[in-house]
Design a protein around this motif. Structure first.
Motif, PDB file in Angstrom:
ATOM      1  N   SER A  26       2.922  10.611  -6.681  1.00 53.24           N
ATOM      2  CA  SER A  26       3.983  11.205  -7.497  1.00 53.24           C
ATOM      3  C   SER A  26       3.692  11.142  -8.989  1.00 53.24           C
ATOM      4  O   SER A  26       4.095  12.029  -9.752  1.00 53.24           O
ATOM      5  CB  SER A  26       5.320  10.505  -7.217  1.00 53.24           C
ATOM      6  N   SER A  27       2.962  10.096  -9.428  1.00 55.39           N
ATOM      7  CA  SER A  27       2.774   9.892 -10.867  1.00 55.39           C
ATOM      8  C   SER A  27       1.323   9.830 -11.307  1.00 55.39           C
ATOM      9  O   SER A  27       1.050   9.685 -12.505  1.00 55.39           O
ATOM     10  CB  SER A  27       3.481   8.596 -11.296  1.00 55.39           C
ATOM     11  N   GLY A  28       0.376   9.891 -10.370  1.00 52.86           N
ATOM     12  CA  GLY A  28      -1.025   9.831 -10.739  1.00 52.86           C
ATOM     13  C   GLY A  28      -1.388   8.503 -11.379  1.00 52.86           C
ATOM     14  O   GLY A  28      -0.898   7.447 -10.984  1.00 52.86           O
ATOM     15  N   GLU A  29      -2.233   8.554 -12.415  1.00 50.21           N
ATOM     16  CA  GLU A  29      -2.718   7.329 -13.048  1.00 50.21           C
ATOM     17  C   GLU A  29      -1.611   6.572 -13.791  1.00 50.21           C
ATOM     18  O   GLU A  29      -1.785   5.397 -14.118  1.00 50.21           O
ATOM     19  CB  GLU A  29      -3.857   7.659 -14.004  1.00 50.21           C
ATOM     20  N   ALA A  30      -0.495   7.224 -14.049  1.00 52.72           N
ATOM     21  CA  ALA A  30       0.615   6.524 -14.699  1.00 52.72           C
ATOM     22  C   ALA A  30       1.158   5.405 -13.822  1.00 52.72           C
ATOM     23  O   ALA A  30       1.844   4.502 -14.315  1.00 52.72           O
ATOM     24  CB  ALA A  30       1.733   7.509 -15.038  1.00 52.72           C
ATOM     25  N   ALA A  31       0.837   5.429 -12.534  1.00 53.16           N
ATOM     26  CA  ALA A  31       1.308   4.395 -11.619  1.00 53.16           C
ATOM     27  C   ALA A  31       0.410   3.157 -11.607  1.00 53.16           C
ATOM     28  O   ALA A  31       0.695   2.193 -10.900  1.00 53.16           O
ATOM     29  CB  ALA A  31       1.408   4.957 -10.203  1.00 53.16           C
ATOM     30  N   LEU A  32      -0.665   3.158 -12.394  1.00 51.82           N
ATOM     31  CA  LEU A  32      -1.571   2.009 -12.405  1.00 51.82           C
ATOM     32  C   LEU A  32      -0.845   0.732 -12.811  1.00 51.82           C
ATOM     33  O   LEU A  32      -0.091   0.703 -13.786  1.00 51.82           O
ATOM     34  CB  LEU A  32      -2.728   2.253 -13.380  1.00 51.82           C
ATOM     35  N   THR A  33      -1.107  -0.322 -12.051  1.00 51.88           N
ATOM     36  CA  THR A  33      -0.570  -1.629 -12.381  1.00 51.88           C
ATOM     37  C   THR A  33      -1.591  -2.672 -11.938  1.00 51.88           C
ATOM     38  O   THR A  33      -2.671  -2.331 -11.467  1.00 51.88           O
ATOM     39  CB  THR A  33       0.790  -1.853 -11.689  1.00 51.88           C
ATOM     40  N   GLY A  34      -1.282  -3.949 -12.127  1.00 52.77           N
ATOM     41  CA  GLY A  34      -2.190  -4.989 -11.696  1.00 52.77           C
ATOM     42  C   GLY A  34      -2.994  -5.568 -12.843  1.00 52.77           C
ATOM     43  O   GLY A  34      -2.846  -5.155 -14.003  1.00 52.77           O
ATOM     44  N   PRO A  35      -3.873  -6.520 -12.543  1.00 46.38           N
ATOM     45  CA  PRO A  35      -4.562  -7.268 -13.609  1.00 46.38           C
ATOM     46  C   PRO A  35      -5.468  -6.406 -14.489  1.00 46.38           C
ATOM     47  O   PRO A  35      -5.540  -6.634 -15.693  1.00 46.38           O
ATOM     48  CB  PRO A  35      -5.368  -8.319 -12.840  1.00 46.38           C
ATOM     49  N   VAL A  36      -6.160  -5.417 -13.933  1.00 45.81           N
ATOM     50  CA  VAL A  36      -7.025  -4.591 -14.778  1.00 45.81           C
ATOM     51  C   VAL A  36      -6.174  -3.754 -15.730  1.00 45.81           C
ATOM     52  O   VAL A  36      -6.462  -3.671 -16.929  1.00 45.81           O
ATOM     53  CB  VAL A  36      -7.934  -3.691 -13.921  1.00 45.81           C
ATOM     54  N   ALA A  37      -5.106  -3.142 -15.204  1.00 42.84           N
ATOM     55  CA  ALA A  37      -4.235  -2.327 -16.055  1.00 42.84           C
ATOM     56  C   ALA A  37      -3.596  -3.158 -17.160  1.00 42.84           C
ATOM     57  O   ALA A  37      -3.332  -2.651 -18.254  1.00 42.84           O
ATOM     58  CB  ALA A  37      -3.163  -1.655 -15.208  1.00 42.84           C
ATOM     59  N   ARG A  38      -3.362  -4.449 -16.884  1.00 42.06           N
ATOM     60  CA  ARG A  38      -2.752  -5.320 -17.896  1.00 42.06           C
ATOM     61  C   ARG A  38      -3.787  -5.924 -18.836  1.00 42.06           C
ATOM     62  O   ARG A  38      -3.442  -6.579 -19.817  1.00 42.06           O
ATOM     63  CB  ARG A  38      -1.968  -6.449 -17.203  1.00 42.06           C
ATOM     64  N   LEU A  88       0.818  -1.210   0.000  1.00 42.59           N
ATOM     65  CA  LEU A  88       0.000   0.000   0.000  1.00 42.59           C
ATOM     66  C   LEU A  88       0.853   1.262   0.000  1.00 42.59           C
ATOM     67  O   LEU A  88       0.522   2.242  -0.680  1.00 42.59           O
ATOM     68  CB  LEU A  88      -0.928   0.001   1.214  1.00 42.59           C
ATOM     69  N   GLN A  89       1.954   1.244   0.753  1.00 39.36           N
ATOM     70  CA  GLN A  89       2.806   2.426   0.788  1.00 39.36           C
ATOM     71  C   GLN A  89       3.424   2.698  -0.571  1.00 39.36           C
ATOM     72  O   GLN A  89       3.468   3.851  -1.034  1.00 39.36           O
ATOM     73  CB  GLN A  89       3.916   2.262   1.833  1.00 39.36           C
ATOM     74  N   ALA A  90       3.863   1.631  -1.246  1.00 35.53           N
ATOM     75  CA  ALA A  90       4.430   1.802  -2.583  1.00 35.53           C
ATOM     76  C   ALA A  90       3.375   2.310  -3.564  1.00 35.53           C
ATOM     77  O   ALA A  90       3.652   3.169  -4.399  1.00 35.53           O
ATOM     78  CB  ALA A  90       5.034   0.479  -3.069  1.00 35.53           C
ATOM     79  N   SER A  91       2.163   1.770  -3.457  1.00 30.40           N
ATOM     80  CA  SER A  91       1.085   2.211  -4.346  1.00 30.40           C
ATOM     81  C   SER A  91       0.717   3.666  -4.094  1.00 30.40           C
ATOM     82  O   SER A  91       0.513   4.441  -5.043  1.00 30.40           O
ATOM     83  CB  SER A  91      -0.150   1.326  -4.157  1.00 30.40           C
ATOM     84  N   LEU A  92       0.625   4.047  -2.821  1.00 23.94           N
ATOM     85  CA  LEU A  92       0.278   5.425  -2.488  1.00 23.94           C
ATOM     86  C   LEU A  92       1.368   6.383  -2.957  1.00 23.94           C
ATOM     87  O   LEU A  92       1.086   7.431  -3.547  1.00 23.94           O
ATOM     88  CB  LEU A  92       0.059   5.563  -0.986  1.00 23.94           C
ATOM     89  N   ASP A  93       2.621   6.028  -2.708  1.00 26.38           N
ATOM     90  CA  ASP A  93       3.727   6.888  -3.146  1.00 26.38           C
ATOM     91  C   ASP A  93       3.702   7.056  -4.665  1.00 26.38           C
ATOM     92  O   ASP A  93       3.899   8.161  -5.188  1.00 26.38           O
ATOM     93  CB  ASP A  93       5.071   6.299  -2.710  1.00 26.38           C
ATOM     94  N   GLY A  94       3.456   5.955  -5.377  1.00 28.14           N
ATOM     95  CA  GLY A  94       3.405   6.025  -6.834  1.00 28.14           C
ATOM     96  C   GLY A  94       2.252   6.870  -7.334  1.00 28.14           C
ATOM     97  O   GLY A  94       2.410   7.680  -8.252  1.00 28.14           O
ATOM     98  N   ALA A  95       1.094   6.702  -6.703  1.00 25.40           N
ATOM     99  CA  ALA A  95      -0.082   7.474  -7.122  1.00 25.40           C
ATOM    100  C   ALA A  95       0.113   8.963  -6.856  1.00 25.40           C
ATOM    101  O   ALA A  95      -0.262   9.808  -7.671  1.00 25.40           O
ATOM    102  CB  ALA A  95      -1.323   6.964  -6.400  1.00 25.40           C
TER     103      ALA A  95
END
Length: 302
Positions: free
Chosen positions: A229-241, A220-227
């Protein structure tokens, strides 16, 4: 024609607080630490009286009319739905004075809700700290760097900005007409994040994870930091793929967990929103996105 009353300058102010809830007591404590005098606070419940004694020792408990009469800055820190009726009631009692600065801390409203006070010559100001409060001394330290939404007439904006800065906050001007969207954005992020994390923790408990909070923390911390700093560009996971098969399995697993009926609708809604944003950000639709949306719709129907 009489001159427009001059608003009080930041400096040594006499500040009254309605009421001594989590936000009011914390902001009043920070303002007192900045050198201002807290003349009185409304503390109608036993919990608020105990908080008043802990956070603002020596400040007398008063009713709202007496608080208003004791100060040149009246801080209104009540729940959003109570603010309008409170202001209207105090106005009927002629509790506001010409030149008095009346400040509310509700995120939902600008200064329009303070019109009854303004009609009596008070100076309206909306000052919202973008933070959750515990009602303890920890809040005062956490105000350092906290964003404050400031809404006021141009002549009063410097006052609001100065008050925010005096408690360590970072003032940001938000227009009156933008307060609804502003507050929706904060509530959507902060409140729904708690619901989302709570649901995930409950699902992990169901599969035997003893400390789901610690298990989720690095992810969660990595996801929050990514979101952040980078907004939607940080999307990952099965839906994004576009992994429709994985999403289908998730939906089946969640549906089989009978004691957690609130989780599947939330998963479907958020997966659908994520899929829509993935599609909107792509030059062409990612493989599997259409299949994912079809599956989510199929699972939504009874």
């Amino acid at each position: 024609m009489s001159a427009t009353p001059k608003p009080p300058e930041p400096g040594r102010l006499n500040i009254g607080v309605v009421s001594a809830g989590r936000v009011g007591s914390s902001l009043a404590s920070a303002l007192r630490a900045a050198g201002h005098t807290i003349t009185g606070a409304c503390a109608p419940s036993q919990v608020s009286r105990e908080r008043l004694e802990a956070m603002l020792l020596g400040v007398p408990a008063m009713d709202p009319v007496d608080v208003a009469a004791s100060c040149d800055v009246l801080l209104l820190a009540v729940p959003d739905d109570e603010l309008g009726p409170l202001v209207a009631g105090l106005a009927r009692l002629q509790a506001f004075a010409p030149g008095q600065l009346v400040v509310h801390v509700a995120g939902r409203f600008g200064v329009g809700v303070l019109d009854p006070a303004a009609q009596l010559g008070a100076m309206p100001l909306a000052l919202h700290p973008a933070m959750t409060f515990t009602g303890t001394s920890l809040d005062v330290a956490r105000l350092a760097g906290c964003p404050f939404a400031v809404t006021a007439a141009n002549t009063l904006l410097p006052i609001g900005q100065a008050l925010a800065a005096e408690v360590g906050g970072h003032p940001v001007v938000v227009a009156e007409e933008d307060r609804g969207l502003y507050h929706a954005a904060l509530s959507h992020a902060a409140n729904h994040l708690v619901t989302l994390v709570g649901q995930s923790m409950r699902a992990l408990e169901a599969v035997g994870v003893d400390d789901p909070g610690s298990y989720l923390a690095p992810l969660l911390q990595a996801s929050l930091d990514g979101a952040l700093s980078s907004g939607e560009a940080a999307l990952t996971g099965p839906v994004a793929r576009g992994d429709a098969g994985t999403v289908r399995e998730h939906l089946a697993a969640l549906a089989a967990t009978g004691d957690y009926a609130d989780i599947p609708p939330a998963y479907r809604a958020l997966a659908g929103a994520t899929a829509a944003r993935v599609s909107a950000r792509s030059l062409r639709q990612a493989p599997g996105i259409a299949e994912i949306l079809t599956e989510l719709e199929r699972r939504r129907r009874p």
